[in-house]
Design a protein around this motif. Structure first.
Motif, PDB file in Angstrom:
ATOM      1  N   ALA B  10       0.851  -1.184   0.000  1.00  0.00           N
ATOM      2  CA  ALA B  10       0.000   0.000   0.000  1.00  0.00           C
ATOM      3  C   ALA B  10       0.890   1.239   0.000  1.00  0.00           C
ATOM      4  CB  ALA B  10      -0.898  -0.001   1.236  1.00  0.00           C
ATOM      5  N   VAL B  11       0.351   2.327  -0.502  1.00  0.00           N
ATOM      6  CA  VAL B  11       1.085   3.596  -0.481  1.00  0.00           C
ATOM      7  C   VAL B  11       0.628   4.411   0.720  1.00  0.00           C
ATOM      8  CG1 VAL B  11       1.469   5.789  -1.669  1.00  0.00           C
ATOM      9  CG2 VAL B  11       1.439   3.647  -2.971  1.00  0.00           C
ATOM     10  N   LEU B  12       1.581   4.796   1.553  1.00  0.00           N
ATOM     11  CA  LEU B  12       1.300   5.681   2.682  1.00  0.00           C
ATOM     12  C   LEU B  12       1.739   7.094   2.329  1.00  0.00           C
ATOM     13  CD1 LEU B  12       2.823   3.524   5.585  1.00  0.00           C
ATOM     14  CD2 LEU B  12       0.509   3.412   4.614  1.00  0.00           C
ATOM     15  N   ILE B  13       0.884   8.061   2.665  1.00  0.00           N
ATOM     16  CA  ILE B  13       1.247   9.468   2.505  1.00  0.00           C
ATOM     17  C   ILE B  13       1.202  10.086   3.900  1.00  0.00           C
ATOM     18  CG2 ILE B  13       0.629  11.674   1.437  1.00  0.00           C
ATOM     19  CD1 ILE B  13       1.344   9.499  -0.626  1.00  0.00           C
ATOM     20  N   TYR B  14       2.342  10.474   4.409  1.00  0.00           N
ATOM     21  CA  TYR B  14       2.397  11.082   5.743  1.00  0.00           C
ATOM     22  C   TYR B  14       2.062  12.574   5.624  1.00  0.00           C
ATOM     23  CZ  TYR B  14       4.133   6.853   7.865  1.00  0.00           C
ATOM     24  OH  TYR B  14       4.228   5.566   8.338  1.00  0.00           O
ATOM     25  N   ARG B  15       0.893  12.914   6.153  1.00  0.00           N
ATOM     26  CA  ARG B  15       0.320  14.251   5.970  1.00  0.00           C
ATOM     27  C   ARG B  15       1.214  15.358   6.544  1.00  0.00           C
ATOM     28  NH1 ARG B  15      -1.371  17.862   4.064  1.00  0.00           N
ATOM     29  NH2 ARG B  15      -3.476  18.584   3.564  1.00  0.00           N
ATOM     30  N   ASP B  16       1.804  15.110   7.715  1.00  0.00           N
ATOM     31  CA  ASP B  16       2.646  16.142   8.326  1.00  0.00           C
ATOM     32  C   ASP B  16       3.895  16.408   7.487  1.00  0.00           C
ATOM     33  OD1 ASP B  16       0.814  16.277  10.322  1.00  0.00           O
ATOM     34  OD2 ASP B  16       2.075  15.392  11.889  1.00  0.00           O
ATOM     35  N   ARG B  17       4.447  15.357   6.932  1.00  0.00           N
ATOM     36  CA  ARG B  17       5.630  15.524   6.076  1.00  0.00           C
ATOM     37  C   ARG B  17       5.263  16.291   4.808  1.00  0.00           C
ATOM     38  NH1 ARG B  17       7.094   9.827   7.838  1.00  0.00           N
ATOM     39  NH2 ARG B  17       8.981  10.099   9.073  1.00  0.00           N
ATOM     40  N   VAL B  18       4.093  15.974   4.247  1.00  0.00           N
ATOM     41  CA  VAL B  18       3.603  16.706   3.070  1.00  0.00           C
ATOM     42  C   VAL B  18       3.516  18.189   3.391  1.00  0.00           C
ATOM     43  CG1 VAL B  18       1.521  17.156   1.684  1.00  0.00           C
ATOM     44  CG2 VAL B  18       2.341  14.804   1.987  1.00  0.00           C
ATOM     45  N   GLU B  19       2.885  18.477   4.510  1.00  0.00           N
ATOM     46  CA  GLU B  19       2.662  19.869   4.905  1.00  0.00           C
ATOM     47  C   GLU B  19       3.999  20.603   5.060  1.00  0.00           C
ATOM     48  OE1 GLU B  19      -0.356  21.006   4.964  1.00  0.00           O
ATOM     49  OE2 GLU B  19      -0.057  22.972   5.898  1.00  0.00           O
ATOM     50  N   GLU B  20       4.940  19.922   5.680  1.00  0.00           N
ATOM     51  CA  GLU B  20       6.252  20.540   5.893  1.00  0.00           C
ATOM     52  C   GLU B  20       6.959  20.785   4.558  1.00  0.00           C
ATOM     53  OE1 GLU B  20       9.992  19.312   8.693  1.00  0.00           O
ATOM     54  OE2 GLU B  20       7.978  18.788   9.396  1.00  0.00           O
ATOM     55  N   ASN B  21       6.879  19.816   3.663  1.00  0.00           N
ATOM     56  CA  ASN B  21       7.508  19.990   2.349  1.00  0.00           C
ATOM     57  C   ASN B  21       6.882  21.152   1.584  1.00  0.00           C
ATOM     58  OD1 ASN B  21       9.179  17.793   2.837  1.00  0.00           O
ATOM     59  ND2 ASN B  21       7.882  16.334   1.736  1.00  0.00           N
ATOM     60  N   LEU B  22       5.559  21.237   1.640  1.00  0.00           N
ATOM     61  CA  LEU B  22       4.866  22.311   0.917  1.00  0.00           C
ATOM     62  C   LEU B  22       5.227  23.673   1.501  1.00  0.00           C
ATOM     63  CD1 LEU B  22       1.259  20.900   0.291  1.00  0.00           C
ATOM     64  CD2 LEU B  22       3.271  20.819  -1.198  1.00  0.00           C
ATOM     65  N   ARG B  23       5.207  23.759   2.819  1.00  0.00           N
ATOM     66  CA  ARG B  23       5.495  25.042   3.476  1.00  0.00           C
ATOM     67  C   ARG B  23       6.933  25.476   3.220  1.00  0.00           C
ATOM     68  NH1 ARG B  23       1.779  27.170   6.953  1.00  0.00           N
ATOM     69  NH2 ARG B  23       0.081  25.784   7.556  1.00  0.00           N
ATOM     70  N   ARG B  24       7.837  24.530   3.307  1.00  0.00           N
ATOM     71  CA  ARG B  24       9.245  24.864   3.121  1.00  0.00           C
ATOM     72  C   ARG B  24       9.479  25.453   1.718  1.00  0.00           C
ATOM     73  NH1 ARG B  24      14.294  20.690   2.803  1.00  0.00           N
ATOM     74  NH2 ARG B  24      15.929  22.268   2.665  1.00  0.00           N
ATOM     75  N   ALA B  25       8.883  24.825   0.718  1.00  0.00           N
ATOM     76  CA  ALA B  25       9.059  25.308  -0.656  1.00  0.00           C
ATOM     77  C   ALA B  25       8.367  26.655  -0.856  1.00  0.00           C
ATOM     78  CB  ALA B  25       8.516  24.277  -1.646  1.00  0.00           C
ATOM     79  N   GLN B  26       7.179  26.797  -0.270  1.00  0.00           N
ATOM     80  CA  GLN B  26       6.460  28.063  -0.427  1.00  0.00           C
ATOM     81  C   GLN B  26       7.218  29.198   0.272  1.00  0.00           C
ATOM     82  OE1 GLN B  26       3.523  28.396  -2.403  1.00  0.00           O
ATOM     83  NE2 GLN B  26       4.241  30.504  -2.202  1.00  0.00           N
ATOM     84  N   ASP B  27       7.748  28.913   1.458  1.00  0.00           N
ATOM     85  CA  ASP B  27       8.536  29.922   2.177  1.00  0.00           C
ATOM     86  C   ASP B  27       9.759  30.326   1.358  1.00  0.00           C
ATOM     87  OD1 ASP B  27       6.746  29.810   4.237  1.00  0.00           O
ATOM     88  OD2 ASP B  27       8.020  28.631   5.586  1.00  0.00           O
ATOM     89  N   TYR B  28      10.406  29.350   0.791  1.00  0.00           N
ATOM     90  CA  TYR B  28      11.585  29.620  -0.041  1.00  0.00           C
ATOM     91  C   TYR B  28      11.205  30.496  -1.234  1.00  0.00           C
ATOM     92  CZ  TYR B  28      15.055  28.695  -3.683  1.00  0.00           C
ATOM     93  OH  TYR B  28      15.965  28.842  -4.699  1.00  0.00           O
ATOM     94  N   ALA B  29      10.112  30.128  -1.893  1.00  0.00           N
ATOM     95  CA  ALA B  29       9.662  30.898  -3.059  1.00  0.00           C
ATOM     96  C   ALA B  29       9.318  32.327  -2.649  1.00  0.00           C
ATOM     97  CB  ALA B  29       8.459  30.219  -3.703  1.00  0.00           C
ATOM     98  N   ASP B  30       8.602  32.453  -1.543  1.00  0.00           N
ATOM     99  CA  ASP B  30       8.218  33.784  -1.062  1.00  0.00           C
ATOM    100  C   ASP B  30       9.459  34.630  -0.771  1.00  0.00           C
ATOM    101  OD1 ASP B  30       5.600  32.980  -1.277  1.00  0.00           O
ATOM    102  OD2 ASP B  30       5.305  32.646   0.875  1.00  0.00           O
ATOM    103  N   ALA B  31      10.439  34.008  -0.135  1.00  0.00           N
ATOM    104  CA  ALA B  31      11.649  34.745   0.251  1.00  0.00           C
ATOM    105  C   ALA B  31      12.403  35.262  -0.972  1.00  0.00           C
ATOM    106  CB  ALA B  31      12.552  33.844   1.095  1.00  0.00           C
TER     107      ALA B  31
END
Lengths: 353, 353
Positions: B10-31
């Motif tokens: 089965a494929v597991l998607i860890y929601r907290d890790r997703v959120e962290e990855n998304l935020r990190r990239a968005q913060d970088y882009a914003d900066a």
């Protein structure tokens, strides 16, 4: 519906080629006194499984419990599941399946046998269990005839189980090695007083050599023979004309004189190379080479071609490996001899567990 | 539902890790003053696409028309389709899609532009078309700034079309090369009097170098950054902890002292190596090597491991390439921070055309 109505990329299944491949293998098996039990992993279509049985197969082989359930739902009645089934949830499903079809499963460890034994203790209908043997593939399977005997005895002694024989997936290109292994194990088991009802081997790469092992085996499980593919042409198993599964693609770009790009990438053709150079064969452009895939693009080197395919041109690709292509599509397009096309859902696709 | 209730593979998607990855990239882009337009090919889930937009993305990228239709159905409103769309049937669908969302598409040939122009002549709402540029990847795209200018003029001159700018998928590891190419082309187009509204590049491998190209590009399209994978750890883009997509497997066989076998093969992990040795990483057994895959089996070399996994043990695998794994499953299991699990259909999977 005709070929022109199909949007690309799409999987085409040429019905006449399928029929010819099935008949040729069945005729070969009949001529050599071999029983076929085709592996449905290649097509995952109940209608083709039924056709295989209709032509003379004794039943079918499935690799996943979920696939076997779909096939049972569709009316297939004799299924060999060539996978160790572990864990309470799957064992419960296995028991339910055993109640409605003639089922056999495999084991290569005391743990797997213990799970079956616990589940089927007291069951009205026993579970048939074959011992999986590693005859050189280096995957699952007991490592020696002695181990096979130990496990067979364990199965034979378990209340709800019935020892069904020996099963192997042999290494391609070494059918005699597997046959000798199995003959030796069978002898050891029979000398120990065990009945060995079935000895089953498989694999399309060596399908036309299966008769050489006919004294050692009772059953052969080919899978890819129904569609064939580029890897089997490369091995000399068939010619291009036998390749019944083809991916219909469109040339979407021609950015340089030596390159065109198809709308078929690794999410269509898969990354399987099976040791080959490139990712498929273009019958209309034999000199072209599908040099690289990204997920939705296939980059074709056309530098050796006399004429270059045009943007918008539709091309058939014979993939390296048919089985994994089937697995990527929710539906295939079955092309009849008169050119009419029927879209058929791949019922057992996505049954991953 | 908890992890224990999931049958494998089965494929597991860890929601907290997703959120962290998304935020990190968005913060970088914003900066760095970059706009993100994530590529949904990696997850194919409308809910995660919506979350990407919610966190600041200007819209999404799709590679297939069918994927874009699913995303539009789910309420996504701004879509870039980074694929040449050819043929009457697809152009008709493209026109229908353009009527309900903010849509842009690409072209790298006069043929592609001609199809768009013919379809959108007289349309109430024009179609935005970007010129796809080959900045070193060797896939689709015009080969020079001069070719980009010629094609941009053709788009600009067509009645129902609007020139939207330049698009590339750059070669990994050479972001400056792509930036220079695009800056040069942009200059040429602007000198010729064309407005270049967007210059869009992408790719997770160079995501943290995207700012180096910030003067040349207006928009960045990362895809895999949401899940990350073994290939991106190998490139130094992230650590193992960031890997949000994991394949849950069971050890189904342990035939020798140095080998165990997982119930995850190429139909689960795909055959993609992306230049790596082996087919995935087992966090619980860092010294183990997934040495070979067949369709439903993963053969693991455990000779370097202190302790060997037991038959029946469940293991997580971080795959080489997350995007192709998503594409193999009808559903994924999203794991929340509290360990509860939700099964989510991969809505845009199988939308091959």
């Amino acid at each position: 519906m005709t070929l022109d109505d199909i949007e690309t990329p799409a999987v085409l299944i040429y019905r006449d080629r399928v029929e010819e491949n099935l008949r040729r293998a069945q005729d070969y098996a009949d001529a050599h006194g071999l029983t076929l039990r085709p592996h449905i992993k290649t097509h995952k279509l109940p209608s083709l499984a039924a056709r295989q049985v209709e032509l003379g197969a004794c039943g079918i082989t499935c690799q996943k419990l979920g696939e076997a359930e779909v096939m049972a739902d569709a009316g297939l009645t004799d299924i060999l599941l060539t996978f160790n089934i572990l864990g309470a949830a799957k064992l419960k499903r296995l028991k339910a399946l055993n109640e409605r079809v003639t089922l056999a499963v495999v084991a290569d460890s005391a743990e797997a046998v213990a799970g079956y034994a616990e589940t089927f203790a007291g069951a009205a209908k026993p579970l048939t269990v074959l011992v999986e043997c590693d005859t050189g593939m280096g995957r699952c399977g007991v490592q020696s005839a002695e181990e096979a005997l130990t496990l067979a005895r364990r199965i034979d002694a378990a209340e709800g189980l019935r020892f069904g024989g020996l099963m192997t997936y042999p290494p391609a290109g070494r059918p005699r090695e597997a046959a000798d292994w199995l003959a030796n194990a069978r002898r050891l088991l029979e000398d120990a007083g065990l009945d060995v009802p079935a000895v089953t081997s498989g694999g399309t790469p060596d399908i036309w050599q299966a008769h050489e092992a006919a004294t050692a085996i009772t059953e052969y499980r080919p899978g890819t023979y129904i569609y064939m593919d580029r890897s089997l042409v490369a091995r000399g198993v068939c010619d291009w004309d036998a390749c019944a599964l083809r991916v219909l693609t469109t040339v979407v770009s021609a950015p340089t004189a030596d390159r065109v790009v198809l709308d078929a990438g690794s999410k269509t053709l898969s990354s399987d190379t099976l040791g080959l150079n490139g990712f498929g064969y273009l019958p209309a452009y034999p000199e072209a080479r599908i040099a690289a895939l990204s997920e939705e693009h296939g980059v074709v080197d056309v530098s050796a071609c006399g004429a270059r395919p045009a943007i918008g041109e539709r091309l058939e690709v014979i993939p390296n490996h048919a089985c994994v292509v089937t697995n990527l599509f929710d539906a295939v397009h079955v092309v009849a001899g008169d050119g009419t096309v029927e879209r058929v859902l791949v019922a057992a696709r996505g049954r991953v567990d």
